[in-house]
Design an enzyme around this catalytic site. Sequence first.
Site, PDB file in Angstrom:
ATOM      1  CG  ASP A 115      -1.048   1.961  -5.225  1.00  0.00           C
ATOM      2  OD1 ASP A 115      -0.933   2.320  -6.321  1.00  0.00           O
ATOM      3  OD2 ASP A 115       0.065   1.305  -4.473  1.00  0.00           O
ATOM      4  CD  GLU A 130       5.626   1.823  -3.589  1.00  0.00           C
ATOM      5  OE1 GLU A 130       4.441   0.665  -3.461  1.00  0.00           O
ATOM      6  OE2 GLU A 130       5.477   2.302  -4.671  1.00  0.00           O
TER       7      GLU A 130
END
Length: 336
Positions: free
Chosen positions: A277, A199
């Site tokens: 998320d 990420e």
Amino acid sequence: MDTLALAKALPKAELHIHIEGSLEPELIFALAQRNGVSLAYASVDALREAYAFTDLQSFLDIYYAGASVLLKEDDFFDMAWAYFEKAKADNVVHAELFFDPQTHTERGVDMGVVIGGLKRACEKAEQDLGISSALILCFLRHLSEDEAFATLEAAMPYRDAFIGVGLDSSEVGHPPSKFSRVFARCRELGLHIVAHAGEEGPPAYIWEALDDLKVERIDHGVRCLEDDKLVMQLARTRLPLTVCPLSNLKLCVVDDMKDHPLKRLLHAGLCATVNSDDPAYFGGYMNANFEACVNALGLNRAEVVQLVRNSFEASFVEEGRRAALMASVDAMLASS
């Protein structure tokens, strides 16, 4: 039915949802009042205004502050149930929920309180909403591996309540290899293995997650495109990526949704999925993420269907349930 309507209507699985990240400001304030917790923000609006994140760490600072209101089993139940109601509205039919016990045990909350509330919500979601679910215990990577071992030991009396372990929190400076021994122990226990990588961290972290932790899924993984060999490996093995588009935008992993790599991941043959998320903080649950991608990336019907099928392929459901979920997609396509 146009592409966006189809994306919203299709049954889908969510595989990257931090249940603490579904804690909306309204519920934070309600639980703070119920538990006598003092907050640093005067109102719901003031808290929402603080959601101007510049990177992962600036988000985590707010995230951990919000979690401070979770003290009792009913708090964890109420948080998870609120998520399941939103998931139902978005036609999520299966969800695998991350939870961060160290965020709570460090504050003196018992492991059994955390897991008990979440498990009760999962059971009610299946009974009342028809949503199957599972829990995945995550270790906080900014803490030590010894602390992760202690967390695993504390969770063992509740082993039947969770199906796997993950790795989350601050990525940069905390490579997956830092946790090689505890993940080896988790594999011995028969737990599914996933980890956040790629990420903010480099593609090398994805390689470490694959080689050292032997993960079955990569959470995020969008930076894999910087390494052609890695892309080929992920495509060959169909090892899934749980991609979170609105999160990537909110945390400045991408500057514009039009630049998001989701479509490129799909076209490279990767098993990419769409997930929310931390939706309370990042501006949208599952269908909002699909909508952002359809609008910004011009996803077509085939790409939307592939993303949905990927979510079931990547899930940890048993094969009979997977076949039934895939069949539900076929049935909707036949009637749309």
